[in-house]
Design a protein around this motif. Structure first.
Motif, PDB file in Angstrom:
ATOM      1  N   THR A   1       0.815  -1.214   0.000  1.00 21.01           N
ATOM      2  CA  THR A   1       0.000   0.000   0.000  1.00 21.01           C
ATOM      3  C   THR A   1       0.850   1.267   0.000  1.00 21.01           C
ATOM      4  O   THR A   1       0.340   2.343  -0.274  1.00 21.01           O
ATOM      5  CB  THR A   1      -0.956   0.031   1.210  1.00 21.01           C
ATOM      6  OG1 THR A   1      -0.194  -0.050   2.406  1.00 21.01           O
ATOM      7  CG2 THR A   1      -1.967  -1.076   1.139  1.00 21.01           C
TER       8      THR A   1
ATOM      9  N   LEU B   1       1.195   1.529  -3.863  1.00 22.59           N
ATOM     10  CA  LEU B   1      -0.122   1.686  -4.478  1.00 22.59           C
ATOM     11  C   LEU B   1      -1.163   1.924  -3.404  1.00 22.59           C
ATOM     12  O   LEU B   1      -1.919   1.022  -3.039  1.00 22.59           O
ATOM     13  CB  LEU B   1      -0.492   0.433  -5.275  1.00 22.59           C
ATOM     14  CG  LEU B   1       0.219   0.227  -6.595  1.00 22.59           C
ATOM     15  CD1 LEU B   1      -0.168  -1.109  -7.197  1.00 22.59           C
ATOM     16  CD2 LEU B   1      -0.074   1.345  -7.565  1.00 22.59           C
TER      17      LEU B   1
ATOM     18  N   PRO C   1      -5.191   1.372  -5.253  1.00 21.86           N
ATOM     19  CA  PRO C   1      -5.042   0.536  -6.449  1.00 21.86           C
ATOM     20  C   PRO C   1      -6.174   0.723  -7.462  1.00 21.86           C
ATOM     21  O   PRO C   1      -5.942   0.684  -8.669  1.00 21.86           O
ATOM     22  CB  PRO C   1      -5.012  -0.889  -5.902  1.00 21.86           C
ATOM     23  CG  PRO C   1      -5.465  -0.808  -4.501  1.00 21.86           C
ATOM     24  CD  PRO C   1      -5.299   0.590  -4.041  1.00 21.86           C
TER      25      PRO C   1
ATOM     26  N   THR D   1      -5.477   3.942  -9.318  1.00 20.03           N
ATOM     27  CA  THR D   1      -4.335   3.729 -10.206  1.00 20.03           C
ATOM     28  C   THR D   1      -4.763   2.989 -11.463  1.00 20.03           C
ATOM     29  O   THR D   1      -4.421   3.388 -12.584  1.00 20.03           O
ATOM     30  CB  THR D   1      -3.223   2.941  -9.470  1.00 20.03           C
ATOM     31  OG1 THR D   1      -2.889   3.626  -8.265  1.00 20.03           O
ATOM     32  CG2 THR D   1      -1.992   2.790 -10.337  1.00 20.03           C
TER      33      THR D   1
ATOM     34  N   ILE E   1       0.511   5.929 -10.967  1.00 14.46           N
ATOM     35  CA  ILE E   1       1.104   5.691  -9.648  1.00 14.46           C
ATOM     36  C   ILE E   1       1.427   7.012  -8.959  1.00 14.46           C
ATOM     37  O   ILE E   1       1.163   7.195  -7.768  1.00 14.46           O
ATOM     38  CB  ILE E   1       2.360   4.797  -9.763  1.00 14.46           C
ATOM     39  CG1 ILE E   1       1.942   3.386 -10.170  1.00 14.46           C
ATOM     40  CG2 ILE E   1       3.143   4.775  -8.458  1.00 14.46           C
ATOM     41  CD1 ILE E   1       3.099   2.482 -10.578  1.00 14.46           C
TER      42      ILE E   1
END
Length: 161
Positions: free
Chosen positions: A2, A5, A8, A11, A37
């Motif tokens: 984490t 990311l 996520p 992203t 990212i």
């Protein structure tokens, strides 16, 4: 994981959007990944509060209503453009009192109103709980206030507050 990311889903969504807009190639995949990212890590640095959706059925109703309204608004704006400067309506500014307080609900309303052709969210005054809205064809001001107060605001209140 984490740390690299933190979001996520965000992203992945940003990367997919990048590839849809620019085409799929190795270079765009690499550049899109770096940007996605970076954006997600920037978002983590801002530490936004996580929105809490209370009623998912209301989300789907709101999406359906907004979809219909966007199509209707596209048709109305097309008519305004086709008719040209001799059309009867006038653009104008409108102050709408709001009962919404939740930041996510206000952001969703801002997106709805700005994405709908012919309207633009200009300002929110938290001390007065009012919204300044620009409308391409203002007509009756109370009709616009009623549209927001009766069509969007109750559903946003159900969803977020």
């Amino acid at each position: 994981m984490t740390r690299w990311l933190p979001y996520p889903g965000l992203t992945a969504a940003l990367l997919v959007m990048w590839l849809l807009l620019n085409g799929v190639s190795t270079g765009h995949l690499l550049l899109g990944s770096i940007l996605a990212i970076g954006a997600a890590r920037t978002m983590a640095a801002l530490q936004p509060t996580k929105p809490r959706v209370r009623r998912w059925d209301s989300v789907f109703r709101l999406v359906a209503i907004v979809s219909v309204d966007v199509v209707r608004s596209n048709i109305a704006v097309s008519r305004i453009i086709i008719e040209g400067p001799d059309r009867p309506g006038q653009p104008g500014f409108l102050v709408v009192p709001l009962a919404l307080r939740d930041r996510t609900a206000l952001a969703a309303l801002a997106c709805i109103l700005t994405a709908t052709p012919g309207t633009a969210w200009l300002e929110y005054r938290s001390r007065r709980d009012t919204l300044l809205l620009h409308v391409l064809d203002i007509g009756e001001e109370q009709d616009w206030i009623d549209l927001i107060k009766r069509r969007y605001e109750p559903l946003l209140l159900e969803i977020f507050e």
